[in-house]
Motif scaffolding. Sequence first.
Motif, mmCIF file in Angstrom:
data_model
loop_
_atom_site.group_PDB
_atom_site.id
_atom_site.type_symbol
_atom_site.label_atom_id
_atom_site.label_comp_id
_atom_site.label_asym_id
_atom_site.label_seq_id
_atom_site.Cartn_x
_atom_site.Cartn_y
_atom_site.Cartn_z
ATOM 1 N N ALA A 1 40.681 45.479 18.165
ATOM 2 C CA ALA A 1 40.279 46.881 18.377
ATOM 3 C C ALA A 1 41.138 47.785 17.510
ATOM 4 N N GLY A 2 41.374 47.346 16.268
ATOM 5 C CA GLY A 2 42.123 48.178 15.323
ATOM 6 C C GLY A 2 41.166 49.138 14.646
ATOM 7 N N ILE B 1 38.800 48.739 12.388
ATOM 8 C CA ILE B 1 37.390 48.319 12.329
ATOM 9 C C ILE B 1 36.838 48.028 13.729
ATOM 10 N N ARG C 1 46.188 42.507 21.160
ATOM 11 C CA ARG C 1 47.499 41.886 21.352
ATOM 12 C C ARG C 1 48.217 42.493 22.546
ATOM 13 N N ASP C 2 47.968 43.811 22.747
ATOM 14 C CA ASP C 2 48.768 44.555 23.719
ATOM 15 C C ASP C 2 47.848 45.497 24.507
ATOM 16 N N LYS D 1 48.988 49.377 25.114
ATOM 17 C CA LYS D 1 49.011 50.361 24.025
ATOM 18 C C LYS D 1 48.010 51.491 24.287
ATOM 19 N N ARG E 1 45.130 53.910 23.468
ATOM 20 C CA ARG E 1 44.012 53.739 22.528
ATOM 21 C C ARG E 1 43.025 54.886 22.685
ATOM 22 N N LYS F 1 37.240 38.624 5.091
ATOM 23 C CA LYS F 1 37.035 37.886 3.822
ATOM 24 C C LYS F 1 38.095 36.832 3.599
ATOM 25 N N GLY G 1 36.168 51.126 5.003
ATOM 26 C CA GLY G 1 36.278 52.101 6.095
ATOM 27 C C GLY G 1 35.509 51.661 7.320
HETATM 28 N N1 NAP Z 1 39.619 48.347 6.526
HETATM 29 C C1 NAP Z 1 38.447 48.124 5.961
HETATM 30 O O1 NAP Z 1 37.855 49.001 5.307
HETATM 31 C C2 NAP Z 1 37.775 46.790 6.139
HETATM 32 C C3 NAP Z 1 36.498 46.602 5.585
HETATM 33 C C4 NAP Z 1 35.870 45.363 5.766
HETATM 34 C C5 NAP Z 1 36.508 44.369 6.473
HETATM 35 N N2 NAP Z 1 37.763 44.585 7.000
HETATM 36 C C6 NAP Z 1 38.381 43.488 7.757
HETATM 37 O O2 NAP Z 1 38.336 43.794 9.150
HETATM 38 C C7 NAP Z 1 39.348 43.065 9.841
HETATM 39 C C8 NAP Z 1 40.124 44.009 10.785
HETATM 40 O O3 NAP Z 1 40.821 44.954 10.021
HETATM 41 P P1 NAP Z 1 41.534 46.220 10.710
HETATM 42 O O4 NAP Z 1 41.893 47.131 9.592
HETATM 43 O O5 NAP Z 1 40.704 46.733 11.820
HETATM 44 O O6 NAP Z 1 42.870 45.524 11.302
HETATM 45 P P2 NAP Z 1 43.928 46.187 12.314
HETATM 46 O O7 NAP Z 1 43.764 47.685 12.319
HETATM 47 O O8 NAP Z 1 45.240 45.599 11.989
HETATM 48 O O9 NAP Z 1 43.471 45.679 13.773
HETATM 49 C C9 NAP Z 1 43.636 44.360 14.208
HETATM 50 C C10 NAP Z 1 43.259 44.287 15.696
HETATM 51 O O10 NAP Z 1 43.321 42.930 16.079
HETATM 52 C C11 NAP Z 1 44.220 42.757 17.197
HETATM 53 N N3 NAP Z 1 44.930 41.501 16.957
HETATM 54 C C12 NAP Z 1 45.499 41.045 15.810
HETATM 55 N N4 NAP Z 1 46.022 39.815 15.993
HETATM 56 C C13 NAP Z 1 45.769 39.488 17.273
HETATM 57 C C14 NAP Z 1 46.058 38.339 18.058
HETATM 58 N N5 NAP Z 1 46.724 37.287 17.574
HETATM 59 N N6 NAP Z 1 45.639 38.337 19.345
HETATM 60 C C15 NAP Z 1 44.985 39.380 19.866
HETATM 61 N N7 NAP Z 1 44.681 40.497 19.177
HETATM 62 C C16 NAP Z 1 45.085 40.550 17.896
HETATM 63 C C17 NAP Z 1 45.155 43.961 17.151
HETATM 64 O O11 NAP Z 1 45.613 44.190 18.495
HETATM 65 P P3 NAP Z 1 46.554 45.450 18.883
HETATM 66 O O12 NAP Z 1 45.670 46.662 18.720
HETATM 67 O O13 NAP Z 1 46.964 45.206 20.275
HETATM 68 O O14 NAP Z 1 47.687 45.423 17.874
HETATM 69 C C18 NAP Z 1 44.205 45.048 16.614
HETATM 70 O O15 NAP Z 1 43.471 45.614 17.682
HETATM 71 C C19 NAP Z 1 40.217 42.412 8.761
HETATM 72 O O16 NAP Z 1 39.831 41.067 8.603
HETATM 73 C C20 NAP Z 1 39.860 43.220 7.501
HETATM 74 O O17 NAP Z 1 40.036 42.474 6.310
HETATM 75 C C21 NAP Z 1 38.400 45.775 6.848
#
Ligand code: NAP
Length: 422
Positions: A9-10, A12, A37-38, A41, A43, A97, A295
């Motif tokens: 739930a980051g 994306i 993960r948490d 937090k 949100r 990816k 995005g």
């Molecule tokens: N940014 C872009 O424009 C874009 C575009 C296409 C694809 N993507 C892909 O989308 C994916 C997500 O990216 P993001 O930017 O959303 O990442 P992010 O903001 O870092 O969010 C990651 C989420 O996953 C949770 N998480 C990570 N490891 C975990 C684990 N071991 N157990 C449980 N929860 C876990 C985190 O939990 P917490 O919130 O508790 O920390 C967080 O909610 C990536 O693969 C990225 O390459 C991104």
Amino acid sequence: MSTIGVAGAGSIGAGLIRLLNTSPAARRLRLKTVLVRDTAKSRPELPTGTPLTVAPTDLTDDPEIDVVVELLGGVDEPFRVLSRALSQGKAVVTANKNLLAERGPELFGLAAERRLPIGFEASVCAGMPIIRTLQEALRGDRITALEGVVNGTSNYLLTRMSEERAPYQDCLADAQRLGFAEPDAEYDVSGRDAACKTGILATLAFGAYVDFRRIPTSGIDTLDLEDVRQAEAMGYRIKLVAAARRSASGGLDAEVAAVLLPLQHPLASIRMECNAVRVESEGLVETLLAGRGAGPGPTSMSLLADLLDIAEGRGRVPGADHPFIAGVFDLDNGQRAASRYYLRLAVPDRPGTLAQVAGFFASQGISLASVLQPEVPEINGGFLVPLILTTHTTDRRRLDLVLAALAAAGWGRHVVLRIRER
Ligand SMILES: NC(=O)c1ccc[n+]([C@@H]2O[C@H](COP(=O)([O-])OP(=O)(O)OC[C@H]3O[C@@H](n4cnc5c(N)ncnc54)[C@H](OP(=O)(O)O)[C@@H]3O)[C@@H](O)[C@H]2O)c1
């Protein structure tokens, strides 16, 4: 009705969860559980009452959940979550990816074995439907080459450096704030993100797994405003281009690198975080796709499209001949075509240097097209000054010998970019 578990739930994940709550198209999709993960937090970006868990099995082993969407980032944990979900009979969707580029063959193998769909449109170029175009619209054609601007962050940086002369670090901070840079932005600007995407696109385009680790890759992290300025003065624009082409020997030439594109090239006008891919094929000759490549908004839109396909029974189940499992492609990057080059060297500010540099090029039979020494008293507080050169057409092997000679002379810092003529 299709019941969904979302892992992550980051940036994306939150975007998708909001879309599932607001889009009329999502009315037949029910979000059941979200893995984070948490759970403590704060949100504020999530709708109140979003059901959170820290246990992956609350998604993968819940008999009510039909589809698991992976938005965690990284490789090993996403692979564990999705392979478990597949083994429990669930369809999967991912925007990851890295996961597909590294472990695509294993994941598609599992999905094929269990006869379950994998949706991955969002993994390359976010909202731009390039995966569908390759898997569906072009499936009957023979693709000979593809090239694209596939990293939104790099393109955003290059656009702002070009249009506003904005400093690199400020643009990078903005890209992170706007949510389209990866959490580790180094991954974007080093070309690694584009290499993963090239691996996935080339796999689908050419019919067998292309390992991104074997694609020669460089990024935009060594460029500065001077390169952008000089390229424009010469009638070019710098873009980070991902390219793959069938070679004469039946293998593949692939590369990710910043290049100078003539202004009339279709990829030269792609601005900000937009992406574009140009496909050459025997039937359609040329197909150009452009759209929003990064995005939460565009990425969520592609995720939703995959979820709707699966809910309506139109998800793509990989067969045994799926490109990710059909074999491995050979890369023959030794055969890179001859080209013109742009070079920015850092050389000592003393008489005779220019003649010495010209001598290195002459010794390899490389003819210089232009030489420019911008008036800069000194750089980085030292006694090196920039020297900007362009070459006539040469092969890269000879140029590498010149670069080695320059490095041996202690002038090893340089930027080398290919100049495309069309
Ligand atoms: N940014 C872009 O424009 C874009 C575009 C296409 C694809 N993507 C892909 O989308 C994916 C997500 O990216 P993001 O930017 O959303 O990442 P992010 O903001 O870092 O969010 C990651 C989420 O996953 C949770 N998480 C990570 N490891 C975990 C684990 N071991 N157990 C449980 N929860 C876990 C985190 O939990 P917490 O919130 O508790 O920390 C967080 O909610 C990536 O693969 C990225 O390459 C991104």
